[in-house]
Design a protein around this motif. Structure first.
Motif, mmCIF file in Angstrom:
data_model
loop_
_atom_site.group_PDB
_atom_site.id
_atom_site.type_symbol
_atom_site.label_atom_id
_atom_site.label_comp_id
_atom_site.label_asym_id
_atom_site.label_seq_id
_atom_site.Cartn_x
_atom_site.Cartn_y
_atom_site.Cartn_z
ATOM 1 N N ILE A 28 0.873 -1.171 0.000
ATOM 2 C CA ILE A 28 0.000 0.000 0.000
ATOM 3 C C ILE A 28 0.910 1.221 0.000
ATOM 4 O O ILE A 28 1.790 1.347 0.855
ATOM 5 N N LEU A 44 -9.859 -1.152 3.862
ATOM 6 C CA LEU A 44 -9.071 0.054 3.579
ATOM 7 C C LEU A 44 -9.982 1.230 3.251
ATOM 8 O O LEU A 44 -9.778 2.343 3.737
ATOM 9 N N LEU A 52 -9.800 4.621 5.356
ATOM 10 C CA LEU A 52 -9.221 5.774 4.668
ATOM 11 C C LEU A 52 -10.231 6.876 4.391
ATOM 12 O O LEU A 52 -9.839 8.030 4.189
ATOM 13 N N VAL A 84 -4.275 2.750 7.633
ATOM 14 C CA VAL A 84 -3.863 1.544 6.912
ATOM 15 C C VAL A 84 -3.604 0.413 7.903
ATOM 16 O O VAL A 84 -4.073 -0.714 7.720
ATOM 17 N N ALA A 86 -6.812 -0.977 9.249
ATOM 18 C CA ALA A 86 -7.496 -1.773 8.226
ATOM 19 C C ALA A 86 -6.870 -3.160 8.076
ATOM 20 O O ALA A 86 -7.552 -4.117 7.699
ATOM 21 N N LEU A 146 -3.519 0.502 -3.424
ATOM 22 C CA LEU A 146 -3.154 -0.893 -3.168
ATOM 23 C C LEU A 146 -2.513 -1.383 -4.459
ATOM 24 O O LEU A 146 -3.154 -1.415 -5.510
#
Length: 181
Positions: A7, A60, A64, A105, A108, A160
């Motif tokens: 990522i 994610l 995010l 991140v 997640a 990603l």
């Protein structure tokens, strides 16, 4: 089946030809990162089960969406050492907001068995050093470039990526992009 994932955020930097010429003049040899592959990494996942990618994307996306697009300055150069010898030459990433993205991140990734990262040093790798000479000139250059600005702007996208390793170097493909407000 597994995919090699990380990522990160793609980056565009100015003045790289000048840096490459000067570093090469010191007799330092290695593998330069291609301009289209320049990025900084929030987290390297390694081999990841393909069937878990859709739930990862949802996780994610959920974390995010709470993040704002931070201002970033790419300032100065540095290096990581191994046994006292520089091995990775990079540009520093300065931003207060990047840590919030990194935390999102990491949160997640918890359900997928990834523990929280202890240390995060945001940087854009320029060169993986294979042969190092002229340490004094190199360290003087790093010091001289400590305030040099390679660029600045907002981080609007977290990606990603799939990373395929080839004999010519890695090929990065966006699996999913997460846009920040």
């Amino acid at each position: 089946m597994k995919k090699r994932l990380f990522i990160g955020t793609k980056v565009r930097l100015d003045e790289l030809d000048k840096v490459r010429k000067e570093i090469t003049s010191f007799g330092i040899e290695g593998k330069w990162v291609e301009e289209e592959n320049l990025h900084f990494t929030y987290r390297f996942l390694g081999d990841f089960e393909e069937e878990k990618i859709p739930p990862l994307i949802l996780s994610l996306k959920g974390k995010l969406k709470l993040c704002r697009a931070p201002e970033v300055v790419y300032r100065g150069v540095g290096f990581f050492e191994k046994k006292g010898i520089p091995r990775v030459f990079f540009v520093r990433v300065e931003s207060e907001g990047i840590q919030r993205i990194k935390n999102a991140v990491d949160q997640a990734l918890l359900p997928f068995g990834y523990p929280l990262d202890k240390e995060f040093v945001p940087h854009v790798t320029l060169l993986r050093i294979k042969r190092f000479r002229r340490a004094t000139k190199f360290k003087s250059y790093v010091h001289r470039m400590k305030d040099f600005v390679f660029g600045e702007g907002k981080v609007n996208v977290v990606t990603l990526f799939e990373s395929k390793l080839t004999s010519q170097g890695p090929i990065y493909t966006a699996v999913e992009e997460f846009h920040l407000d």
